[in-house]
Design an enzyme around this catalytic site. Structure first.
Site, PDB file in Angstrom:
ATOM      1  N   CYS A 122       0.823  -1.225   0.000  1.00 26.38           N
ATOM      2  CA  CYS A 122       0.000   0.000   0.000  1.00 26.38           C
ATOM      3  C   CYS A 122       0.850   1.266   0.000  1.00 26.38           C
ATOM      4  CB  CYS A 122      -0.949   0.005   1.185  1.00 26.38           C
ATOM      5  SG  CYS A 122      -0.252  -0.626   2.701  1.00 26.38           S
TER       6      CYS A 122
ATOM      7  N   HIS B  28      -2.927   6.300   4.535  1.00 30.71           N
ATOM      8  CA  HIS B  28      -1.487   6.474   4.748  1.00 30.71           C
ATOM      9  C   HIS B  28      -1.073   7.856   4.244  1.00 30.71           C
ATOM     10  CE1 HIS B  28      -1.087   2.380   5.889  1.00 30.71           C
ATOM     11  NE2 HIS B  28      -0.518   1.860   4.834  1.00 30.71           N
TER      12      HIS B  28
HETATM   13  C1  2RA Z   1       0.889  -2.084   6.632  1.00 29.44           C
HETATM   14  N1  2RA Z   1       1.735  -1.956   4.368  1.00 29.44           N
HETATM   15  O1  2RA Z   1       0.578  -0.906   6.490  1.00 29.44           O
HETATM   16  C2  2RA Z   1       1.472  -2.856   5.478  1.00 29.44           C
HETATM   17  C3  2RA Z   1       0.570  -3.991   5.068  1.00 29.44           C
HETATM   18  N2  2RA Z   1      -0.693  -3.534   4.639  1.00 29.44           N
HETATM   19  O2  2RA Z   1       0.756  -2.726   7.691  1.00 29.44           O
END
Ligand code: 2RA
Length: 344
Positions: free
Chosen positions: A127, A247
């Protein structure tokens, strides 16, 4: 034409989002087969006016399936070969196959042509990698990138439903003056766990011998593979933050030659799936609380890094469960359908 679709991991955060997106985007499915581990088998799911019973995944679960959407996790390694043998194209969210030279690693807006190289399996990138390369690609088309320094601020949804629930439970405990319990983060498999509420954890996944985490090495290695540039110098620090779904990433980019901010902003706005949200004089910039559940990624704080020539900073935010996982996976299937790349 409609396609027979299987979802492996149908009851998790990503699997649930697959169903939401299939409905929202009118994905052309004929049969829909919901598969999960033994633990989740038997669960009933209401979807588009029909009741589906989640079946335990077995080696025979993929007979007659055209597209197998794998939500991720260790089950991918076990079941991908069975699905391919049954004639399905597997689009896998796990990290299992991402660096396999036989497996394309795809962000549909960035490297769609790589889909054609598949031999049955297409890997969905991590991601945090997807969100970063969505911002990098329009800029890379203006000037080759020499070096990237990225710090991430990653939502708890990256650790699945359990990660989301922990943030809720810990926030509640803290507000009620109770002890916060930690069982999931930084990674369920590790001996020590720490609360994420009102905290930051500078570890996502396990540490490697070079003192980087697996998450940080994913961003480094996957970005080079997706952008076909092994010369790009990249360093990453990935941090878990008390945010539910999106994120956020602070990216410092050194280009081969200088660029104008207005040309960079125009290139990002012209690129599908990402847009500028950048007006400091009016305090406009992307924030994870407001970008969740959206399809697009958003860029703000674009500015020159005065400390180094041809170098710029930007801030990019995207929904981890959508563009970071389920949406990107479904878009790969959509591109294949649109281009007739699924026909056997
Ligand atoms: C996380 N990128 O953010 C890793 C797995 N999705 O935990």
């Amino acid at each position: 034409k409609k396609y027979n679709v299987a979802i492996l991991g149908a009851t998790g955060a990503v699997g649930t989002e697959f169903l939401k997106l299939i409905e929202e985007r009118n994905f052309p499915f004929a049969e829909l087969r919901l598969l999960a581990s033994k633990r989740s088998a038997g669960k009933q799911i209401e979807f588009m006016g029909k009741t589906y019973t989640v079946q335990e995944a077995t080696k025979d679960s993929f007979e007659g399936i055209d597209i197998a959407l794998f939500a991720g996790g260790s089950v991918s390694k076990e079941f991908a070969p069975y699905a391919v043998r049954a004639g399905a194209v597997v689009i896998d969210n796990s990290s299992t196959f991402r660096m396999d030279p036989e497996v394309p690693l795809v962000v549909p807006e960035v490297n769609p042509e790589d889909i054609l190289k598949h031999k049955g399996i297409i890997a969905n990138p991590n991601c945090s990698t997807i969100i970063m390369v969505m911002a990098l690609k329009p800029l890379y088309d203006l000037a080759r990138i020499k070096r990237i320094v990225v710090s991430t601020y990653q939502a708890v949804s990256g650790a699945g439903k359990e990660g989301i629930d922990e943030l809720t439970d810990q926030t509640k405990a803290y507000s009620e003056g109770r002890e916060m319990e930690a069982h999931i983060l930084p990674s369920a498999s590790l001996p020590k766990h720490y609360p994420i509420a009102f905290n930051l954890i500078p570890q996502i996944d396990v540490f490697l011998d070079n003192l980087y985490t697996k998450e940080e090495m994913k961003m480094i290695n996957e970005t080079r593979k997706i952008m076909h540039d092994d010369e790009m110098r990249i360093t990453a620090t990935t941090v878990r933050v008390p945010v539910y779904r999106s994120h956020s990433e602070s990216v410092n980019i050194e280009f081969e030659h200088d660029l104008e901010l207005k040309d960079m902003a125009a290139a990002i706005n012209a690129f599908p799936g990402i847009q500028m949200m950048d007006d400091p004089s009016n305090q406009i910039y992307p924030m994870p609380l407001y970008t969740s559940e959206k399809y697009d990624c958003f860029v703000g704080r674009l500015r020159r890094d005065e400390s180094n020539p041809n170098t710029f900073n930007l801030w990019v935010v995207g929904d981890q469960i959508r563009k970071g996982a389920a949406l990107n996976t479904l878009q790969i299937a959509e591109v294949m359908i649109k281009n007739g790349w699924l026909e056997k």
